[in-house]
Design an enzyme around this catalytic site. Sequence first.
Site, PDB file in Angstrom:
ATOM      1  CE  LYS A 183      -0.027   2.235  -4.040  1.00 56.24           C
ATOM      2  NZ  LYS A 183       1.240   1.208  -4.496  1.00 56.24           N
ATOM      3  N   GLY A 236      -5.221  -4.488 -10.757  1.00 53.02           N
ATOM      4  CA  GLY A 236      -4.348  -5.390 -10.081  1.00 53.02           C
ATOM      5  C   GLY A 236      -4.720  -6.748  -9.933  1.00 53.02           C
ATOM      6  N   GLY A 241      -8.067  -6.890  -5.387  1.00 52.82           N
ATOM      7  CA  GLY A 241      -9.406  -6.216  -5.897  1.00 52.82           C
ATOM      8  C   GLY A 241     -10.336  -6.610  -5.011  1.00 52.82           C
ATOM      9  CD  GLU A 258     -10.748  -3.276 -16.036  1.00 53.33           C
ATOM     10  OE1 GLU A 258     -10.754  -4.248 -16.788  1.00 53.33           O
ATOM     11  OE2 GLU A 258     -11.777  -2.735 -16.528  1.00 53.33           O
ATOM     12  CB  CYS A 292      -4.571  -8.659 -17.033  1.00 49.43           C
ATOM     13  SG  CYS A 292      -4.550  -7.157 -17.940  1.00 49.43           S
ATOM     14  CD  GLU A 391      -3.496 -13.176 -13.866  1.00 50.44           C
ATOM     15  OE1 GLU A 391      -3.935 -12.536 -12.554  1.00 50.44           O
ATOM     16  OE2 GLU A 391      -3.662 -12.294 -14.797  1.00 50.44           O
TER      17      GLU A 391
HETATM   18  P1  ADP Z   1       0.230  -7.071  -8.771  1.00 50.19           P
HETATM   19  O1  ADP Z   1       0.149  -8.656  -8.226  1.00 50.19           O
HETATM   20  O2  ADP Z   1      -0.079  -6.701 -10.105  1.00 50.19           O
HETATM   21  O3  ADP Z   1       1.512  -6.523  -7.779  1.00 50.19           O
HETATM   22  P2  ADP Z   1      -1.126  -6.070  -6.713  1.00 50.19           P
HETATM   23  O4  ADP Z   1      -2.921  -6.379  -6.649  1.00 50.19           O
HETATM   24  O5  ADP Z   1      -0.663  -6.555  -5.503  1.00 50.19           O
HETATM   25  O6  ADP Z   1      -1.058  -6.419  -8.253  1.00 50.19           O
HETATM   26  O7  ADP Z   1      -0.996  -4.368  -6.601  1.00 50.19           O
HETATM   27  C1  ADP Z   1      -1.586  -3.504  -7.578  1.00 50.19           C
HETATM   28  C2  ADP Z   1      -1.885  -2.103  -7.115  1.00 50.19           C
HETATM   29  O8  ADP Z   1      -2.528  -2.444  -5.967  1.00 50.19           O
HETATM   30  C3  ADP Z   1      -0.422  -1.766  -6.519  1.00 50.19           C
HETATM   31  O9  ADP Z   1      -0.255  -0.246  -6.593  1.00 50.19           O
HETATM   32  C4  ADP Z   1      -0.386  -1.986  -4.888  1.00 50.19           C
HETATM   33  O10 ADP Z   1       0.435  -1.113  -4.351  1.00 50.19           O
HETATM   34  C5  ADP Z   1      -2.062  -1.736  -4.559  1.00 50.19           C
HETATM   35  N1  ADP Z   1      -2.333  -2.553  -3.446  1.00 50.19           N
HETATM   36  C6  ADP Z   1      -1.902  -3.669  -2.923  1.00 50.19           C
HETATM   37  N2  ADP Z   1      -2.622  -3.822  -1.785  1.00 50.19           N
HETATM   38  C7  ADP Z   1      -3.547  -2.912  -1.815  1.00 50.19           C
HETATM   39  C8  ADP Z   1      -4.511  -2.820  -0.997  1.00 50.19           C
HETATM   40  N3  ADP Z   1      -4.634  -3.446   0.389  1.00 50.19           N
HETATM   41  N4  ADP Z   1      -5.297  -1.527  -0.908  1.00 50.19           N
HETATM   42  C9  ADP Z   1      -5.201  -0.662  -2.048  1.00 50.19           C
HETATM   43  N5  ADP Z   1      -4.165  -0.860  -2.896  1.00 50.19           N
HETATM   44  C10 ADP Z   1      -3.437  -2.076  -2.782  1.00 50.19           C
END
Ligand code: ADP
Length: 500
Positions: A183, A236, A241, A258, A292, A391
């Site tokens: 994903k 992310g 996380g 990460e 990051c 951050e």
């Molecule tokens: P960023 O701030 O870099 O956008 P996120 O943590 O929001 O970081 O997103 C990183 C990834 O995690 C993306 O692919 C996003 O779609 C996915 N993501 C966001 N929320 C969830 C969740 N609840 N479960 C799994 N994946 C998620």
Amino acid sequence: MGVAIRETVELQTCGHYIGGQWVYSASDQWFQTANPATGETLAQFSRGTEDDVRRAIDAAEAAFPAWKRTPAPKRALILLKAAMIMTERKDELGALVSAEMGKVIAEGRGDVQEAIDFLEYIAGEGRRMYGETTPSELPDKFCMTVRQPLGVVGCITPWNFPIAIPIWKLGAALVTGNTVVFKPAEQTPLCMAKITEVFEEAGLPAGVLNVVYGFGEDAGAEVVANPRVKAISFTGGVETGRIVYTSAAKHLKPVELELGGKNPQIVMDDANLDLALDGVLFGAFGTAGQRCTATSRLLLHEAVYDAFMDRLVTAVEALRVGNPLDPGVDVGPVINDEAGERIMDFIASGKREATLITGGERLTGGDYDQGFYIQPTIFATEHGTRISQQEIFGPVLSVIKVRSYEEAVAIANDIEYGLSSSIYTKDVNRAFQAVQDLEAGITYINAPTIGAEVHLPFGGTKNTGNGGREAGSAAIDEFTEIKTVFVDYSNRLQKAQIDG
Ligand code: ADP
């Protein structure tokens, strides 16, 4: 980012990649990906649902037995082929990274090169993937460990390295014999579609890699929550996380996280200031601070503070902000309006709690109105302010004056994150002391906080993750399970701990 209906928009449309087929979601929901520099819509993607993820898991499960049985050196050959294809297409892919993510073109090409380097490196594991052999406590008995794939693994990635980060995960997951449900970030699906094309052309069997485009709350969450996915590799934000880790814990599922950073660069009184200046410019404002590992805190010794600040401000004010595809540009836009507003909110609190040294405004007028461009910004601040603790993920640097090495290290470490760190000094003893003292997964001596090399482990301490590492030799640990094997060739029952 809006969701568009297919019939109303004439655009390149892209479906999920499931079981070797490009398929649309039954939901008929769509979302678009746009160029952050110009606002131009690049493509539209089928928006994945939980059902699409389950279909992807079906395909990955079906492909797993044959992929597991494929000898690892043969799996590795496909990765090498993918690296060759990416090398041939490096210019095109690099330009796509810039167009979809917004980093300047040299860095877009670097993103692709990092992916190529990693594929070449990790393909070598096809002929290594070492286990251990060790003597037995009993005669005529052989002891060893072998590595086995986990099964179907889930990978979830962010937008800031839209080719390199997916390949770090994918290369390691595939060479070790796992099949994958992927994903990618909703902001950069086109880069992932190109990666998928590359693997298809390289001859990856159907079902080994399955990609579902879409958002975190539905598609991403299902990848994590589904018990048929045996492990998660996630990069992310720290809050996401935590959600991912908690959800996976219900199935005792291994998760590699990460997450964020608030990375310090220390400049001591004996530092080579030219070098330290180049370092902080690249570390803080490269990729518009959206790494990051970005340098977001400069801990500057009081003896060099004034002279260094003067030079830093002059250099930062000379940085050219603009369209990342223009080779003369140093700093591109930030990824989207939402991120831009968040960064401007940090800048607003910086203006209240610290001293703005330069920058601090959104750039507007002419082409700047097509994206969200922010002036490279420097604050002079005390340790402990919001801008120096959280951050920001944008082109904003907090500079903190320090009186000694001990104070610099104390401030560097007094933070929730522990990804990267750096010290500039000519004193070799001090440099090694810093390696020992800095609480971070990565320490650079006389180099900026950014610039990971793929054959070394990458990751951090504290809230940067949960203790694991990606890349380097650690990549194999992430995607394999160890089986301990005892071969008793004595032809009699031997009892460990009891016989003899
Ligand atoms: P960023 O701030 O870099 O956008 P996120 O943590 O929001 O970081 O997103 C990183 C990834 O995690 C993306 O692919 C996003 O779609 C996915 N993501 C966001 N929320 C969830 C969740 N609840 N479960 C799994 N994946 C998620």
